[in-house]
Design a protein around this motif. Structure first.
Motif, PDB file in Angstrom:
ATOM      1  N   GLY A 247       0.810  -1.216   0.000  1.00  0.00           N
ATOM      2  CA  GLY A 247       0.000   0.000   0.000  1.00  0.00           C
ATOM      3  C   GLY A 247       0.841   1.262   0.000  1.00  0.00           C
ATOM      4  N   TYR A 253       1.401   3.523   5.387  1.00  0.00           N
ATOM      5  CA  TYR A 253       0.154   4.246   5.066  1.00  0.00           C
ATOM      6  C   TYR A 253      -1.078   3.449   5.503  1.00  0.00           C
ATOM      7  CZ  TYR A 253       3.098   7.305   2.191  1.00  0.00           C
ATOM      8  OH  TYR A 253       4.057   8.172   1.748  1.00  0.00           O
ATOM      9  N   GLN A 260      -6.452   6.139  11.911  1.00  0.00           N
ATOM     10  CA  GLN A 260      -7.512   7.106  11.651  1.00  0.00           C
ATOM     11  C   GLN A 260      -8.889   6.483  11.929  1.00  0.00           C
ATOM     12  OE1 GLN A 260      -8.315   8.610   7.500  1.00  0.00           O
ATOM     13  NE2 GLN A 260      -7.504  10.490   8.394  1.00  0.00           N
ATOM     14  N   ASP A 283       5.949   8.903   4.336  1.00  0.00           N
ATOM     15  CA  ASP A 283       6.587   9.726   3.296  1.00  0.00           C
ATOM     16  C   ASP A 283       8.112   9.620   3.364  1.00  0.00           C
ATOM     17  OD1 ASP A 283       4.087  10.507   2.457  1.00  0.00           O
ATOM     18  OD2 ASP A 283       4.114  12.451   3.486  1.00  0.00           O
TER      19      ASP A 283
ATOM     20  N   MET B   1       1.471  10.561   2.008  1.00  0.00           N
ATOM     21  CA  MET B   1       1.280  10.722   0.568  1.00  0.00           C
ATOM     22  C   MET B   1      -0.136  11.233   0.298  1.00  0.00           C
ATOM     23  SD  MET B   1       2.183   7.986  -2.464  1.00  0.00           S
ATOM     24  CE  MET B   1       1.147   6.661  -1.852  1.00  0.00           C
ATOM     25  N   CYS B  22      -3.043   1.634  -3.693  1.00  0.00           N
ATOM     26  CA  CYS B  22      -2.234   2.398  -2.741  1.00  0.00           C
ATOM     27  C   CYS B  22      -3.137   3.124  -1.751  1.00  0.00           C
ATOM     28  CB  CYS B  22      -1.399   3.436  -3.475  1.00  0.00           C
ATOM     29  SG  CYS B  22      -0.021   2.736  -4.360  1.00  0.00           S
ATOM     30  N   TYR B  23      -2.580   3.450  -0.605  1.00  0.00           N
ATOM     31  CA  TYR B  23      -3.297   4.247   0.387  1.00  0.00           C
ATOM     32  C   TYR B  23      -2.713   5.649   0.417  1.00  0.00           C
ATOM     33  CZ  TYR B  23      -5.916   0.313   2.224  1.00  0.00           C
ATOM     34  OH  TYR B  23      -6.794  -0.724   2.353  1.00  0.00           O
ATOM     35  N   VAL B  25      -3.940  10.138   1.463  1.00  0.00           N
ATOM     36  CA  VAL B  25      -4.949  11.006   2.073  1.00  0.00           C
ATOM     37  C   VAL B  25      -5.530  11.978   1.042  1.00  0.00           C
ATOM     38  CG1 VAL B  25      -4.202  10.881   4.474  1.00  0.00           C
ATOM     39  CG2 VAL B  25      -3.076  12.479   2.939  1.00  0.00           C
ATOM     40  N   GLY B  29      -7.788  15.219   4.452  1.00  0.00           N
ATOM     41  CA  GLY B  29      -6.939  14.444   5.354  1.00  0.00           C
ATOM     42  C   GLY B  29      -7.476  13.056   5.640  1.00  0.00           C
ATOM     43  N   GLN B  30      -8.527  12.650   4.928  1.00  0.00           N
ATOM     44  CA  GLN B  30      -9.099  11.312   5.119  1.00  0.00           C
ATOM     45  C   GLN B  30      -8.360  10.292   4.260  1.00  0.00           C
ATOM     46  OE1 GLN B  30     -11.670  10.073   7.138  1.00  0.00           O
ATOM     47  NE2 GLN B  30     -11.364  12.060   8.134  1.00  0.00           N
ATOM     48  N   TYR B  31      -8.140   9.103   4.831  1.00  0.00           N
ATOM     49  CA  TYR B  31      -7.485   8.056   4.056  1.00  0.00           C
ATOM     50  C   TYR B  31      -8.422   7.468   3.008  1.00  0.00           C
ATOM     51  CZ  TYR B  31      -2.715   7.507   5.447  1.00  0.00           C
ATOM     52  OH  TYR B  31      -1.364   7.723   5.584  1.00  0.00           O
TER      53      TYR B  31
END
Lengths: 332, 134
Positions: A247, A253, A260, A283, B1, B22-23, B25, B29-31
Motif C-alpha cells: 500500500g 500508510y 484514523q 513519506d 502521501m 495504494c493508500y 490522504v 486528510g481522510q485516508y
C-alpha cells in the motif's frame, strides 16, 4: 457453481482475504482494520534467509499471523488445514465449495498464470479466495487483482503445492464461528499494543533496532560486496518495501489509515494526530526508496550516497521510536 | 502521501493491464485508496533484478558449454530457483543436487533421477540433457 462472493481489491493479499471473507460472512471490515488488529506492521531483518540472492527484510509479520491474531482478538474461530496429499487437499476444497463456503488458500506465486511474468518468482506466502468451480476451472478472487480470475485444476494444484521456504502444503483456511458482535474496541487496543511491543523490542533484528541494523549493513555493503551486489541488495530492499501489497511506504500508510479509523471507533483524538504523524513517516520511507533508486539506477554511485540513505534510515528509526512510544501511551 | 501524489509511472504491470492499490490522504486528510500504474524506483529495481537473472542464466549457459557444470544448474537459474528451492522441488538433499552439477556425475545419472529434474523444469529428459540454443 459460483458462490455469491463480493471481490474487493486490497493492497495486501492476507488482509484482503480476511476482509473479503469477513464481509461475505456478514461482518464488513476494512483492510486497515484487519491489518492493525492483526498487528501486521513490523520491521524485521531475517538472518540466513536469502530472497532473490539478497538479504531478506520484511515489513509485515509472518504469513498467517495477521489472520490468526485478528481472529483471536475479535472472537472468531478459523479452521485451518494442511495436507501432504494433493488429492485430499482438492477434495476438502471441493467439499467446501459444495457447501457454499468460500475459502482462503495459501499459494506460491511462481506458477500463478495470471500474474505478469516479471512478478512470478518463488514466493510462497500469497493468499487468495476460491469462491466457486465451473467445469474444471476454479473461480479465484485474488485480493491484489482488480477483478476476479480463474485457474484450472492443475494450475491450482501446482500453486497449492509449491515448494521451498514457507511451502503452503495445500493450506486451506476459513472462519467457522462468529460472535454476535465483533469486539472491535478491545481488539484495536490489543493490536496496537502488540505492534508497539514489536517495534520497540530489545532485539537487534526487530523493529526500530532492526532498521538501524540494516542502515549499518548498507554502509558496509559497497566495501564488503562491491558496488554491483550492494546495489542489487538495495534494489531488493526497495522492492520488499514498495512492491505490490504494502500500500506504499512499507505498510506505513495502511497503518496510518488504521489509526484514523480507530480514532473514530475509540473516540480517541490522539490517534488521529498520530495517524498524521505515521503518514509523514510513510513519506520518509518513500523518500528513502527514491534516493536508494538513484543509487542503483546509475551503477557508479559515489560512496557517500550509501552513507546518505543509511542516515535516512537512521532518521526513520529515530522517528519511529518516538512514534511508537507515544502510541503506546495514547491507548493507555 | 496525498492522493494526487500517487505515482502513475509506466511499469511492467502494464502488459498485464494490472494496477495496484495504494493508500493516501485526500484534501480533507481522510485516508482513501486509489490505483497506481507503477512507480519508477521499484520498476528500476525490478528491471535490474530481471537483468540479474538473465546474467545468471547466461553465465550458467557458458559454464555448461565449457563443461564446467551440468544443464541442471542452467535450468535452475532459468526457473529463478536457487539450490534450496530446487532441492525441495526434486526432493533431494542440497549436497546431492550440487553433486549433479558436475558434468561427469550428471552424465552417469539414472533415467529415474533425470526424470525428476525434467518434471520440475517441465521439459523432457532429452531437453534436460542439452541447453537451449539462443
Amino acid at each position: 457453481m459460483a458462490i455469491d462472493f463480493t471481490h474487493k481489491q486490497t493492497a495486501h493479499c492476507e488482509n484482503g482475504v480476511v476482509s473479503n471473507l469477513m464481509t461475505y460472512n456478514g461482518f464488513p471490515i476494512s483492510e486497515p482494520m484487519v491489518f492493525g488488529i492483526g498487528s501486521g506492521l513490523i520491521y524485521c531483518y531475517i538472518p540466513l534467509l536469502k530472497v532473490n540472492h539478497a538479504p531478506a527484510i520484511t515489513y509485515r509479520v509472518m504469513p498467517g499471523q495477521i489472520f490468526k491474531k485478528f481472529a483471536k482478538r475479535v472472537g472468531i474461530k478459523i479452521k485451518k488445514e494442511k495436507f501432504n496429499n494433493p488429492i485430499e487437499a482438492k477434495a476438502r476444497l471441493d467439499e467446501n465449495l459444495k457447501n457454499n463456503n468460500p475459502v482462503g488458500l495459501q499459494v506460491g506465486v511462481y506458477n500463478l498464470t495470471y500474474f505478469p511474468d516479471e512478478y512470478r518468482f518463488h514466493f510462497n506466502a500469497h493468499n487468495l479466495v476460491v469462491y466457486g468451480k465451473e467445469d474444471s476451472s476454479y473461480l479465484i478472487s485474488d485480493p491484489i487483482m482488480e477483478g476476479v480470475t480463474s485457474l484450472t485444476d492443475k494450475e491450482l494444484e501446482k500453486v497449492r503445492f509449491a515448494k521451498g521456504a514457507f511451502a503452503p502444503k495445500g493450506h486451506i483456511y476459513y472462519p467457522i464461528d462468529f460472535p454476535e458482535e465483533l469486539d472491535l474496541k478491545n481488539a484495536i487496543v490489543k493490536g496496537i499494543n502488540h505492534t508497539c511491543k514489536d517495534m520497540l523490542a530489545p532485539i537487534p533484528i526487530l523493529g526500530v533496532r532492526g532498521i538501524k541494523l540494516v542502515a549499518n549493513f548498507i554502509r558496509k555493503w559497497p566495501k564488503k560486496h562491491g558496488v554491483k551486489k550492494a546495489n542489487h541488495y538495495l534494489g531488493q530492499i526497495v522492492r520488499m518495501q514498495e512492491e505490490i501489497g504494502t500500500g506504499g511506504g512499507g505498510f506505513r500508510y495502511i497503518f496510518a489509515a488504521f489509526l484514523q479509523e480507530s480514532s473514530e471507533i475509540l473516540g480517541n483524538d490522539k490517534l488521529k494526530e498520530l495517524s498524521k504523524e505515521m503518514t509523514e513517516i510513510g513519506d520518509l520511507w518513500r523518500d528513502f526508496a527514491l534516493n536508494a533508486s538513484r543509487i542503483y539506477k546509475n551503477r557508479k554511485a559515489p560512496q557517500d550516497s550509501y552513507e546518505s540513505v543509511a542516515a535516512q534510515l537512521d532518521h526513520i528509526a529515530d522517528r519511529e521510536k518516538v512514534f511508537f512510544t507515544k502510541l503506546k501511551e495514547a491507548i493507555k | 502521501m496525498k492522493k494526487e501524489e500517487i505515482p502513475q509511472d509506466r511499469s511492467n504491470l502494464e502488459t498485464a493491464k494490472f494496477k495496484e492499490l495504494c493508500y493516501a490522504v485526500d484534501d480533507e486528510g481522510q485516508y482513501v485508496t486509489a490505483q497506481s500504474t507503477g512507480w519508477d524506483p521499484k520498476t528500476i529495481a525490478l528491471d535490474n533484478a530481471i537483468k540479474d537473472i538473465y546474467e545468471r542464466v547466461e553465465i550458467a549457459r557458458q559454464k555448461v558449454i565449457a563443461n564446467q557444470t551440468s544443464p541442471i544448474e542452467y535450468y535452475m537459474e532459468l526457473h529463478k530457483m536457487d539450490l534450496s528451492i530446487l532441492s525441495s522441488y526434486v526432493g533431494m538433499w542440497k549436497w546431492r543436487v550440487k553433486r549433479h552439477f558436475k558434468p561427469s556425475i550428471f552424465n552417469k545419472l539414472k533415467n529415474r533421477t533425470l526424470e525428476k529434474y525434467a518434471e520440475v523444469f517441465e521439459i523432457s529428459v532429452n531437453e534436460l540433457q542439452q541447453i537451449k540454443k539462443r
